[in-house]
Design a protein around this motif. Structure first.
Motif, mmCIF file in Angstrom:
data_model
loop_
_atom_site.group_PDB
_atom_site.id
_atom_site.type_symbol
_atom_site.label_atom_id
_atom_site.label_comp_id
_atom_site.label_asym_id
_atom_site.label_seq_id
_atom_site.Cartn_x
_atom_site.Cartn_y
_atom_site.Cartn_z
ATOM 1 N N ARG A 69 0.883 -1.400 -0.112
ATOM 2 C CA ARG A 69 -0.031 0.257 -0.039
ATOM 3 C C ARG A 69 0.906 1.350 -0.291
ATOM 4 O O ARG A 69 1.017 1.979 -0.635
ATOM 5 C CB ARG A 69 -0.503 -0.030 1.125
ATOM 6 C CG ARG A 69 -1.877 -0.551 1.287
ATOM 7 C CD ARG A 69 -2.987 -1.215 2.520
ATOM 8 N NE ARG A 69 -4.325 -0.202 1.492
ATOM 9 C CZ ARG A 69 -5.278 -0.556 1.841
ATOM 10 N NH1 ARG A 69 -5.695 0.252 2.089
ATOM 11 N NH2 ARG A 69 -5.659 1.176 0.808
ATOM 12 N N ARG A 70 1.831 1.316 0.495
ATOM 13 C CA ARG A 70 3.061 2.421 0.913
ATOM 14 C C ARG A 70 3.362 2.690 -0.652
ATOM 15 O O ARG A 70 4.126 3.254 -0.337
ATOM 16 C CB ARG A 70 4.099 2.181 2.161
ATOM 17 C CG ARG A 70 3.762 2.024 3.172
ATOM 18 C CD ARG A 70 4.490 2.246 4.798
ATOM 19 N NE ARG A 70 5.335 3.434 4.676
ATOM 20 C CZ ARG A 70 6.022 4.044 5.592
ATOM 21 N NH1 ARG A 70 5.143 3.835 6.691
ATOM 22 N NH2 ARG A 70 6.525 4.646 5.433
ATOM 23 N N ALA A 71 4.257 1.318 -1.613
ATOM 24 C CA ALA A 71 4.799 2.002 -2.789
ATOM 25 C C ALA A 71 3.209 2.332 -3.939
ATOM 26 O O ALA A 71 3.515 3.303 -4.475
ATOM 27 C CB ALA A 71 4.647 0.315 -3.668
ATOM 28 N N GLU A 72 2.254 2.236 -3.263
ATOM 29 C CA GLU A 72 1.204 2.282 -4.474
ATOM 30 C C GLU A 72 0.959 4.001 -4.166
ATOM 31 O O GLU A 72 0.739 4.642 -5.307
ATOM 32 C CB GLU A 72 -0.049 1.398 -4.496
ATOM 33 C CG GLU A 72 0.275 0.075 -4.808
ATOM 34 C CD GLU A 72 -1.076 -0.325 -4.390
ATOM 35 O OE1 GLU A 72 -1.294 -1.719 -5.429
ATOM 36 O OE2 GLU A 72 -1.712 -0.401 -3.780
ATOM 37 N N ASP A 73 0.852 4.429 -2.935
ATOM 38 C CA ASP A 73 0.677 5.603 -2.350
ATOM 39 C C ASP A 73 1.223 6.650 -2.773
ATOM 40 O O ASP A 73 1.478 7.578 -3.354
ATOM 41 C CB ASP A 73 0.560 5.950 -1.289
ATOM 42 C CG ASP A 73 -0.629 6.123 -0.395
ATOM 43 O OD1 ASP A 73 -1.040 7.137 -1.268
ATOM 44 O OD2 ASP A 73 -0.308 7.224 0.746
ATOM 45 N N ALA A 74 2.721 5.761 -2.878
ATOM 46 C CA ALA A 74 3.899 6.771 -3.069
ATOM 47 C C ALA A 74 3.717 6.555 -4.653
ATOM 48 O O ALA A 74 3.770 7.829 -5.343
ATOM 49 C CB ALA A 74 5.339 5.750 -2.758
ATOM 50 N N ALA A 75 3.479 6.495 -5.300
ATOM 51 C CA ALA A 75 3.457 6.340 -7.135
ATOM 52 C C ALA A 75 2.417 7.040 -7.771
ATOM 53 O O ALA A 75 2.486 7.719 -8.478
ATOM 54 C CB ALA A 75 3.261 4.725 -7.595
ATOM 55 N N ALA A 76 1.510 6.983 -6.759
ATOM 56 C CA ALA A 76 0.681 8.149 -7.114
ATOM 57 C C ALA A 76 0.234 8.802 -6.949
ATOM 58 O O ALA A 76 0.212 10.041 -7.410
ATOM 59 C CB ALA A 76 -1.392 7.322 -6.766
ATOM 60 N N CYS A 77 1.084 9.686 -5.725
ATOM 61 C CA CYS A 77 1.549 10.799 -4.779
ATOM 62 C C CYS A 77 1.949 11.528 -6.364
ATOM 63 O O CYS A 77 2.267 12.720 -6.685
ATOM 64 C CB CYS A 77 1.927 10.814 -3.233
ATOM 65 S SG CYS A 77 0.296 10.876 -2.766
ATOM 66 N N ALA A 78 2.837 11.147 -6.613
ATOM 67 C CA ALA A 78 4.343 10.948 -7.478
ATOM 68 C C ALA A 78 3.554 11.641 -8.492
ATOM 69 O O ALA A 78 3.716 12.929 -9.280
ATOM 70 C CB ALA A 78 4.924 10.468 -6.890
ATOM 71 N N GLU A 79 2.789 10.695 -9.100
ATOM 72 C CA GLU A 79 2.233 10.849 -10.263
ATOM 73 C C GLU A 79 1.513 12.611 -10.317
ATOM 74 O O GLU A 79 0.961 13.205 -11.459
ATOM 75 C CB GLU A 79 1.458 10.273 -10.845
ATOM 76 C CG GLU A 79 0.599 10.312 -12.999
ATOM 77 C CD GLU A 79 0.474 8.888 -12.968
ATOM 78 O OE1 GLU A 79 -0.743 8.721 -14.156
ATOM 79 O OE2 GLU A 79 0.979 7.667 -12.210
ATOM 80 N N LEU A 80 0.971 12.686 -8.984
ATOM 81 C CA LEU A 80 -0.169 13.786 -9.182
ATOM 82 C C LEU A 80 0.837 15.275 -8.418
ATOM 83 O O LEU A 80 -0.020 16.083 -8.216
ATOM 84 C CB LEU A 80 -1.099 13.788 -8.274
ATOM 85 C CG LEU A 80 -2.476 12.665 -8.979
ATOM 86 C CD1 LEU A 80 -3.544 12.499 -7.635
ATOM 87 C CD2 LEU A 80 -3.004 13.205 -10.364
ATOM 88 N N GLY A 81 1.563 15.257 -8.157
ATOM 89 C CA GLY A 81 2.573 15.870 -7.445
ATOM 90 C C GLY A 81 2.337 15.861 -6.011
ATOM 91 O O GLY A 81 2.859 17.516 -6.079
ATOM 92 N N ALA A 82 1.914 15.243 -5.845
ATOM 93 C CA ALA A 82 1.967 15.968 -4.198
ATOM 94 C C ALA A 82 2.615 15.351 -3.427
ATOM 95 O O ALA A 82 3.751 14.074 -4.015
ATOM 96 C CB ALA A 82 0.417 14.814 -3.622
ATOM 97 N N VAL A 83 3.271 15.690 -1.716
ATOM 98 C CA VAL A 83 4.476 15.314 -1.596
ATOM 99 C C VAL A 83 3.230 14.051 -0.604
ATOM 100 O O VAL A 83 1.747 14.437 0.261
ATOM 101 C CB VAL A 83 4.634 16.676 -0.068
ATOM 102 C CG1 VAL A 83 5.473 16.118 0.687
ATOM 103 C CG2 VAL A 83 5.372 17.852 -1.390
ATOM 104 N N LEU A 84 3.919 12.924 -0.571
ATOM 105 C CA LEU A 84 3.084 11.978 0.857
ATOM 106 C C LEU A 84 3.850 12.300 2.048
ATOM 107 O O LEU A 84 5.250 12.247 1.505
ATOM 108 C CB LEU A 84 3.319 10.711 -0.115
ATOM 109 C CG LEU A 84 3.194 9.558 0.814
ATOM 110 C CD1 LEU A 84 1.047 9.895 0.729
ATOM 111 C CD2 LEU A 84 3.115 8.343 -0.129
ATOM 112 N N VAL A 85 3.094 12.712 3.106
ATOM 113 C CA VAL A 85 3.734 12.228 4.509
ATOM 114 C C VAL A 85 2.959 10.833 5.062
ATOM 115 O O VAL A 85 1.718 10.937 5.585
ATOM 116 C CB VAL A 85 3.472 13.469 5.086
ATOM 117 C CG1 VAL A 85 3.968 13.122 6.660
ATOM 118 C CG2 VAL A 85 3.722 14.722 4.956
#
Length: 267
Positions: A69-85
């Motif tokens: 789930r964390r790997a999926e979250d990182a990929a999705a947020c990177a695609e949208l240009g959002a910083v993930l915390v």
């Protein structure tokens, strides 16, 4: 919270109980904000490691695997240009006490909070406090469907920033009247380009798409159906696709989350 990572002043902070909640529920707006150059932070609250040594492969809990789930979250947020915390709290499906899981079945996640979770609300509130402080717009889940983790995030936020919270509809849970008591809806148009970026990023959560919809294409259709439902059906003179969120009604009573819920998926 990742060391040295803080929300940007004047930006948007989207609080997600789990990986996928922000992008599936608010992804159209995330894509629009990125295109407009707005600073955006996604905080995934229950992104911590599993508790206990139990092997959950082949069970319903496997869909909560934090590494996936964390790997999926990182990929999705990177695609949208959002910083993930990502925060370190454990998903309710994987929380344990006295050698056993707190919630014995998926339906238990939609019912009363386990006594072992009694201190969790204050811990979540303390972790979110610095992230919600300052000149930022906070976006938080309505906790539609009554999932215990969604309720915890909503209740924590209600005590932190009640006057400047934008409430979003947790997808794909069913929205009920009690979820938005004292709130008024607002639809925000979604440009075609933002929709395409949103759908692409949403597909990054392949494990959840398979678990809840059977496939990524089926997830895309469900997201599009919701965006159509919130649009006004117009073309260039209006907006065909939109996202809906909720704001406090002037003088309205504070909204409260019901303890538990039923039939949340496939609204």
């Amino acid at each position: 919270m990742t060391a040295g990572t803080h929300p940007a002043p004047g930006g948007h902070v989207v609080l997600a109980p789990h990986a996928d909640d922000a992008v599936w529920s608010v992804g159209g707006r995330l894509a629009r904000w990125a295109a407009e150059g707005r600073r955006t932070t996604v905080v995934t609250v229950f992104a911590g490691p599993a508790e206990g040594p139990a092997d959950v492969s082949g069970t319903w809990r496997e869909a909560a695997d934090p590494r996936v789930r964390r790997a999926e979250d990182a990929a999705a947020c990177a695609e949208l240009g959002a910083v993930l915390v990502p925060l370190g709290f454990t998903d309710a499906a994987l929380r344990t006490a006295a050698g056993g899981f707190l919630y014995s079945a998926p339906r238990r996640l939609l019912g009363p909070r386990h006594p072992a979770d009694a201190r969790l609300l204050e811990e979540v509130r303390a972790a979110l406090g610095p992230l919600c402080a300052g000149p930022v717009t906070v976006h938080a889940p309505l906790a539609a469907g009554g999932h215990v983790d969604h309720r915890l995030v909503r209740e924590a936020v209600e005590a932190l920033v009640p006057g400047r919270t934008v409430w979003y509809e947790d997808f794909p849970y069913r929205l009920r009247g009690r979820d938005h008591a004292g709130l008024l809806p607002r639809a925000e148009p979604l440009p075609a380009g933002a929709v395409e970026r949103w759908l692409s990023a949403a597909g990054r959560y392949a494990s959840q798409a398979r678990a809840h919809f059977g496939s990524v294409p089926a997830l895309r259709e469900a997201l599009l159906a919701r965006a159509r439902g919130h649009g006004d059906g117009s073309d260039a003179d209006g907006y065909r696709l939109a996202d809906r969120h909720w704001l406090p009604a002037a003088g309205g009573p504070p909204a409260r989350t019901a303890e538990g819920g039923r039939d949340p998926r496939r609204a």
